[in-house]
Design an enzyme around this catalytic site. Structure first.
Site, mmCIF file in Angstrom:
data_model
loop_
_atom_site.group_PDB
_atom_site.id
_atom_site.type_symbol
_atom_site.label_atom_id
_atom_site.label_comp_id
_atom_site.label_asym_id
_atom_site.label_seq_id
_atom_site.Cartn_x
_atom_site.Cartn_y
_atom_site.Cartn_z
ATOM 1 N N GLU A 180 0.799 -1.225 0.000
ATOM 2 C CA GLU A 180 0.000 0.000 0.000
ATOM 3 C C GLU A 180 0.833 1.278 0.000
ATOM 4 O O GLU A 180 0.642 2.158 0.846
ATOM 5 C CB GLU A 180 -0.964 -0.002 1.199
ATOM 6 C CG GLU A 180 -1.875 -1.220 1.216
ATOM 7 C CD GLU A 180 -2.808 -1.262 2.427
ATOM 8 O OE1 GLU A 180 -2.605 -0.469 3.371
ATOM 9 O OE2 GLU A 180 -3.730 -2.092 2.414
ATOM 10 N N GLU A 287 -5.728 -10.628 -1.354
ATOM 11 C CA GLU A 287 -6.454 -10.498 -0.085
ATOM 12 C C GLU A 287 -7.968 -10.491 -0.310
ATOM 13 O O GLU A 287 -8.706 -9.742 0.336
ATOM 14 C CB GLU A 287 -6.039 -9.198 0.634
ATOM 15 C CG GLU A 287 -4.550 -9.094 0.863
ATOM 16 C CD GLU A 287 -4.124 -7.905 1.710
ATOM 17 O OE1 GLU A 287 -4.963 -7.306 2.412
ATOM 18 O OE2 GLU A 287 -2.920 -7.570 1.659
#
Ligand code: XIL
Length: 366
Positions: A180, A287
């Protein structure tokens, strides 16, 4: 339902699992079943016939789940289901910086070691998650790292962290090196501590350090929300393209796919896969979960799983990881609130329509 799941749902007795996929396997009397090792994907005509890892294996796809070491230890049904259904695991938290290296001279590898040992025992791959994760909502950078203001000192701490973790877990052959890096709802690199002290080159530096630590590992950049935001998608493609153009040792990109807003627009996932495979990168779903929204039911949820995994695998990705597998244990309960049932098995480990949808995607590819 295959025998393995029926047994787990009923009583979770490991001994009953010996017969899983018995028609395809050779029962050696070993109390730890490995149905996927002996079952033939070609004989899998419906979900009752064999577990996910067999049918995914037939399509040459890794099917993974995030796992928690304490549950592998404390809940036999959880552990048996991981071993039976998945051929890859990602430690959900156990490899994060604050978990393995909470203080400058403290290394705490036990939880992740337990996961790696479990995986080795069951012939399951491990994805390393993650080496650097610094943003503002939730991350894993310990306070002591954020107190280092001198560039050389921070660079040394980063290098020591990456090198020590990758060398300790040297059987882990694919890693999320940076997690991220882009603003969650923006298009710029987060102005996180590494960015402030080392500049935007910290992303490339982390990849260089990881490559030095393990020349053979596959190194990934993992990102969220790109499936919903065209602007962030462009920023992500630009960031990754620049890394490749600069000769940074990146091997792949991860699409998290926490699908809190339901299905992305059709074609977005396959376009992303094609864009990155054109750059000679691997693409993984890392994910995946699909929290139920008010307008959803279990079959619309299954359709979302079907859409994104079909697009990804159809376009060439070979690595699909769910962020957990049973609604009994999901981070969504604390992140968004309880009851959103984002995974493929229910609280009692029974398969939901999403399980069958996933199974059919792999069957269609094998
Ligand atoms: C989450 C875990 O699931 C939670 O248990 C923890 O409290 C916070 O982190 N994106 C990521 C994952 O890359 O590491 C996050 O995992 C979920 C969002």
């Amino acid at each position: 339902m295959p025998d393995v799941r029926r047994a787990l749902v009923a009583v979770a007795l490991p001994a009953l699992l010996v017969g899983a996929c018995a028609s395809d396997g050779d029962d050696t009397g070993d109390p730890t079943p490995e149905p996927e090792q002996t079952a033939d994907a070609a004989a899998c005509e419906q979900p009752d016939d064999c577990p996910l890892r067999v049918v995914a294996g037939g399509a040459d796809v890794l099917i993974g789940t995030a796992v928690q070491s304490d549950l592998l230890e404390s809940e036999p049904a959880y552990a048996e289901m991981v071993a039976a259904e998945f051929n890859s695991v990602t430690p959900e938290n156990a490899l994060k910086w604050d978990a393995v290296h909470p203080e400058p001279d403290t290394w705490t590898f036990e939880d992740a070691d337990a996961i790696v040992d479990f995986a080795a025992e069951h012939d399951v791959a491990v994805k390393g998650h993650n080496l650097v994760w610094a943003q503002e909502l939730v991350d894993s950078t310990p306070d002591w790292v954020e107190e280092i203001d001198a560039p050389d000192e921070l660079r040394s701490a980063l290098e020591e962290h990456i090198t020590t973790v990758m060398e300790h877990f040297d059987t882990v052959d694919r890693w999320d090196v940076v997690n991220e890096p882009l603003q969650t709802t923006g298009t710029e690199l987060y102005d996180n501590h590494f960015h402030r002290v080392l500049g935007p080159g910290y992303v490339a530096e982390a990849f260089e350090m990881a490559r030095s630590a393990d020349p053979d590992a596959a190194l990934y950049l993992n990102e969220n929300i790109v499936e919903y935001s065209p602007g962030k998608r462009d920023a992500f493609v630009e960031l990754v393209t620049d890394l490749v153009d600069d000769g940074v040792p990146i091997d792949g990109v991860g699409l998290q796919l926490h699908l809190v807003n339901g299905a992305p627009e059709a074609g977005v996932v396959s376009d992303l896969v094609e864009t990155f495979t054109d750059l000679d990168l691997e693409v993984a779903i890392t994910e995946l979960d699909v929290p139920l929204r008010e307008s959803d039911d279990l079959s619309s949820q299954a359709a979302v799983f079907d859409q994104v995994v079909e697009e990804c695998v159809g376009a060439g990705c070979r690595d699909v990881t769910l962020w957990g597998f049973t609604d009994k244990h999901t981070w969504i309960d604390s992140f968004l609130g309880p009851g959103l049932e984002p995974l493929i098995l229910d609280d009692d480990y029974a398969p939901k329509p999403a399980y069958d949808a996933l199974w059919q995607v792999f069957a269609a590819q094998s």
